[in-house]
Design an enzyme around this catalytic site. Structure first.
Site, PDB file in Angstrom:
ATOM      1  N   HIS A   1       0.782  -1.204  -0.001  1.00  0.00           N
ATOM      2  CA  HIS A   1      -0.206   0.194  -0.181  1.00  0.00           C
ATOM      3  C   HIS A   1       0.846   1.230  -0.042  1.00  0.00           C
ATOM      4  O   HIS A   1       1.131   2.093  -0.851  1.00  0.00           O
ATOM      5  CB  HIS A   1      -0.963  -0.175   1.210  1.00  0.00           C
TER       6      HIS A   1
ATOM      7  N   HIS B   1       1.521   4.971  -2.852  1.00  0.00           N
ATOM      8  CA  HIS B   1       1.719   6.351  -2.567  1.00  0.00           C
ATOM      9  C   HIS B   1       3.070   6.941  -2.787  1.00  0.00           C
ATOM     10  O   HIS B   1       3.282   7.943  -3.132  1.00  0.00           O
ATOM     11  CB  HIS B   1       1.230   6.372  -0.802  1.00  0.00           C
TER      12      HIS B   1
ATOM     13  N   HIS C   1      -4.167   0.817  -6.673  1.00  0.00           N
ATOM     14  CA  HIS C   1      -4.237   1.628  -5.254  1.00  0.00           C
ATOM     15  C   HIS C   1      -5.719   1.145  -4.800  1.00  0.00           C
ATOM     16  O   HIS C   1      -5.834   0.775  -3.730  1.00  0.00           O
ATOM     17  CB  HIS C   1      -4.069   2.971  -5.261  1.00  0.00           C
TER      18      HIS C   1
ATOM     19  N   ASN D   1      -6.281  -0.742  -1.261  1.00  0.00           N
ATOM     20  CA  ASN D   1      -6.806   0.372   0.047  1.00  0.00           C
ATOM     21  C   ASN D   1      -8.137  -0.072   0.467  1.00  0.00           C
ATOM     22  O   ASN D   1      -8.306  -0.105   1.564  1.00  0.00           O
ATOM     23  CB  ASN D   1      -6.725   1.439  -0.654  1.00  0.00           C
TER      24      ASN D   1
ATOM     25  N   ILE E   1      -6.795   9.136  -0.957  1.00  0.00           N
ATOM     26  CA  ILE E   1      -6.905   8.935   0.402  1.00  0.00           C
ATOM     27  C   ILE E   1      -5.951   7.858   0.673  1.00  0.00           C
ATOM     28  O   ILE E   1      -5.282   7.047   0.066  1.00  0.00           O
ATOM     29  CB  ILE E   1      -8.330   8.276   0.634  1.00  0.00           C
TER      30      ILE E   1
END
Length: 880
Positions: free
Chosen positions: A537, A542, A728, A732, A880
């Protein structure tokens, strides 16, 4: 004598005047005209309410002639006196600012008329300068010019915050919504295009302010707080062979007083972390996100939460205690004090923050994993299924040799090869031998041994007591994965002895062996949970995407086609990453408090970044590398999945293919030959900076695409969009549905497997549920972790999903048609996913828990507008 005939002074003047007037009379007349325009903007708001003070000052400024002006720039006629930049028209001002009141809603736009003096000698406008002489900033959405001769309407899609003019050292310039390669840019606009990129790069110095629009790089030197003590010191990540890392956005904050190599940190309650203003959350989204930030203040809540529960503070005594979090919560007192408090506290917001339903505190939504069956998560079939359709379906790989071998250096780590034997696993292999299963592609492994072993000794000096695990599974005839054995390894007590302590546990249905098997699965799940959060993740979506956001804004003009292609997939990413560094992945942050590597979490992710490979982020390449697919031209996508019912891979390949087709169609509009890619100065600068700066610690790796061909460009852009959107989403938004019930995915183990003839072993025999709960994540960590993943799993009500856009304008019909094909394809894919989920022959689609795999639904329907814990939908970006 001279050349003029003799005459009087008055005669000379009359003759000269007549000549000049004749020339003026005979010259072609310049047609002056009025061009009408409309400007759509959103005035400054604070927490969804208009800033009354700023509004008043803006009106005062208007009275004194300090309004908002626009000045058109010609795209067809240059001004030699201004560096051959496009000619500038006369300034015009927005009309009726003083008299136009807007509602208090932060969502409402204000539309203003504006009239320009223009003439034919100026040609066609292609850009404009805007000057904000007001006290406060506003969000400029769109500007439209009407009835341009030969052009009709010209659109400017702006979507940018414009601060007062004195905040800038340059003019704010916006371009018409057109697309040009650098070599095709109208000559009068080229200098403006180049200037804008220079402004966005900044000069690399100074502390950046909110109105700065600078995109620049920095190391991860903002995680530690050594001034608080050595336990809060953290190494700088990035810029070294020992701790390489992707770059983050620079803020320019002052050095840390204790260590000048580190950047000082803001106070925990100060969330005003610099990112370029246009990268920040909207007011609506930021308001929603405040609850996450407050939850990170775990140390403040410890005494309050601890006092509420029973005498065994910080422990769940039975599984019902956990179910009470979803089914009952805690009754809030109805005291006079509380009633009076409601008069001045925003009670609805307070209840939302504390997960309150009515007057009950800490009542969490029921996670999907236990909605239909409270105990199905404990089955072996579900344990295996979640490796294919859970929140971390990107790790499992085919086992090609048995017993599993280690790649760790035996001189440093001793013999780390697996202690599993064929006797451990063949008893549950339906008559197959190990050799037959390997030859038939039936054995798979979830292997965290090598990645965790180098850190085990340090991790286990904290409150954590964890293992490095290997889990071997058999692909059965019905398509499900059956776990056969779990090997748990830990360090020797003696530092000088490197060979690990290993124990192998096999599936069992009864007695103490079943209790140990359930604990072994929990230890393996702890490994999977930590690796998922840190690597699958955080690092692999990110962190690795942020350099692409920065480089794209520094090197690709808004006029560049690749900027327009990629920019929607970068929305909010820098902001969420900045907040994560502030409260989540920092020293003592929520990740260290809730995930087993604790203070070594980010350092460990840095070491694992050494193995990151950009080209392997392509889904087909990832599946081939893990051995769960083989190349086969006769199959769709050119791959044959060895686990046919692999929901993440099956759905993912459809999404990957749709993205690649869209990117290929789009790029073909602008690049007809490979030479055009090689000669694109902005594209080549972008790609060089990504490798040498953004991912500079890996710049010499041979796997980077050379960016010389159309295929390389299409593959590169497809990978970026895939990682930022579908990958993602897959890792997520399933967090709360699967891990909101923490026994299913514990993040910490607090003691080792009980040894025979110990009180812990006796407790495991007499009360296995209590022993299980005492081993996994503690009560407060559970509350903190579940609160976090609930926020991270929420879709915003203003989410923009794959196949959707935030504007209806397009530079050309070709782009619009290609995107329409892409959107229609996603609708078809979603319908096919629904059909597969309804196919009872595909047992991995829903599993024993009856939770359909929906994480890769594109969510093109109106259902997506609801937001919340939907467990479905692919947002365009890591938002997010």
């Amino acid at each position: 004598m001279g050349i003029f005939p003799p005459c009087s002074s008055s005669e000379m003047f009359e003759n000269l005047l007549g000549t000049v007037c004749g020339k003026i009379r005979d010259a072609p007349k310049i047609e002056e005209m009025k061009i009408k325009g409309t400007v759509v903007l959103m005035k400054k708001n604070v927490m969804e309410m208009t800033d009354v003070g700023a509004s008043f000052l803006d009106r005062v400024h208007e009275i004194f002639g300090k309004g908002v002006s626009l000045q058109l720039i010609s795209a067809s006629h240059a001004d030699p006196a201004n560096g051959s930049r496009g000619k500038l028209g006369k300034e015009a001002y927005l009309e009726n600012w003083v008299s136009k009141f807007t509602s208090l809603s932060a969502k409402d736009d204000a539309t203003f008329n504006i009239t320009f003096d223009w003439d034919e000698s100026m040609g066609v406008p292609g850009a404009f300068i805007i000057r904000n002489h007001h006290h406060s900033q506003f969000y400029l959405k769109k500007f439209t010019l009407e009835d341009i001769p030969g052009q009709g309407q010209i659109q400017f899609v702006c979507n940018s915050w414009v601060y007062p003019t004195h905040r800038y050292k340059y003019d704010r310039v916006f371009f018409a919504y057109e697309t040009y390669l650098p070599c095709n840019t109208p000559e009068p606009l080229r200098a403006y295009r180049e200037d804008e990129l220079i402004n966005l790069r900044g000069d690399g110095s100074g502390m950046l302010k909110e109105w700065d629009r600078v995109y620049d790089y920095a190391f991860y030197n903002d995680l530690g707080s050594p001034e608080k003590g050595p336990e809060y010191a953290r190494p700088v990540l990035g810029g070294s062979k020992e701790f390489p890392y992707p770059r983050r956005g620079r803020t320019g904050r002052r050095p840390n007083k204790k260590d000048s190599n580190l950047e000082s940190r803001l106070p925990l309650l100060n969330l005003n972390i610099y990112v370029p203003r246009d990268e920040r959350f909207s007011h609506v989204k930021f308001s929603d996100f405040l609850s996450y930030s407050l939850k990170s203040l775990g140390q403040v809540l410890v005494p309050e939460i601890g006092a509420v529960f029973d005498e065994t503070i910080n422990e769940f005594d039975k599984f019902q205690d956990i179910h009470d979090l979803y089914e009952g919560g805690i009754k809030l007192p109805e005291s006079d004090t509380l009633k009076n408090t409601r008069e001045f506290i925003p009670w609805e917001s307070f209840k939302k923050l504390l997960h309150s339903d009515g007057d009950r505190l800490l009542q969490f939504p029921t996670p999907d994993i236990i909605k239909n069956d409270r105990t199905a998560w404990r089955t072996d079939e579900e344990f295996g299924r979640e490796m294919l359709a859970g929140v971390n379906p990107v790790i499992i790989r085919r086992l090609k040799e048995f017993p599993p071998a280690s790649k760790l250096d035996p001189k440093v780590y001793g013999n780390q090869n697996s202690s599993m034997t064929r006797e451990h696993i063949e008893k549950n292999m339906n008559g197959l031998t190990v050799e037959e299963a390997i030859a038939d592609n039936r054995l798979f492994i979830l292997d965290y041994h090598d990645v965790l072993t180098p850190y085990l000794r340090r991790i286990n000096t904290t409150t954590t007591k964890t293992y490095a695990s290997r889990t071997v599974l058999l692909l059965q005839d019905n398509g499900t994965l059956m776990p056969l054995a779990i090997e748990l390894s830990r360090e020797q007590p003696d530092e000088n002895v490197h060979d690990p302590i290993c124990e192998v546990f096999t599936t069992s249905e009864h007695g103490i062996e079943n209790s140990k098997w359930q604990l072994a699965k929990a230890y393996a799940a702890v490994n999977d949970s930590g690796y998922h959060q840190l690597i699958s993740h955080w690092l692999n979506t990110h962190a690795v995407i942020e350099p692409f956001v920065i480089a794209t804004n520094r090197q690709l003009s808004v006029l560049h086609p690749i900027y327009k292609l990629l920019q929607p997939h970068f929305r909010d990413t820098m902001n969420i990453n900045a907040l994560a560094r502030h409260t989540l992945v920092n020293a003592g942050g929520i990740l260290e408090r809730t995930v087993f590597p604790a203070r070594y979490a980010m350092e460990m992710s840095s070491v694992l970044y050494k193995n990151w490979n950009f080209t392997e982020q392509a889904l087909p390449e990832d599946l081939l590398k893990r051995g769960v697919a083989v190349k086969d031209p006769s199959h769709r996508h050119g791959l044959r999945l060895l686990i046919e019912d692999y929901p993440y891979a099956v759905d993912g390949l459809e999404i990957w293919s749709a993205i690649k087709d869209w990117v290929s169609d789009y790029c073909s509009i602008y690049y007809n030959t490979d030479d055009m890619i090689q000669s694109d100065s902005e594209l080549q600068s972008w790609w060089m900076e990504l490798r040498e700066e953004g991912h500079g610690d890996l710049k010499d790796e041979p796997w980077w695409p050379k960016m010389q061909t159309n295929d390389e460009l299409v593959q590169t852009c497809t990978i970026i969009i895939w990682v930022a959107s579908a990958l993602h989403a897959a890792v997520n938004f399933g967090q709360y549905p699967y891990a909101g019930y923490l026994p299913n995915r514990p993040t910490v183990s607090r003691r080792f497997m009980p040894e025979p003839d110990t009180p812990e072993h006796a407790e495991l025999e007499s009360n296995p549920d209590l022993s299980f709960l005492k081993t996994i994540t503690a009560q407060f960590q559970t509350l903190l972790g579940v609160s976090l993943i609930e926020i991270l799993s929420q879709h915003s009500t203003e989410e923009i999903y794959l196949g959707q856009r935030d504007t209806s304008e397009w530079p050309s019909d070709k782009e619009k048609e290609a995107f329409t094909r892409f959107s229609n394809k996603l609708v078809k894919i979603e319908n096919e996913i629904i059909e597969r989920n309804n196919d009872q022959g595909l047992r991995n689609r829903v599993g024993p828990v009856n939770v359909p795999y929906t994480l890769l639904y594109p969510n093109t329907s109106d259902y997506s507008k609801k937001g919340g814990l939907t467990g479905r939908g692919i947002p365009n970006s890591i938002s997010i």
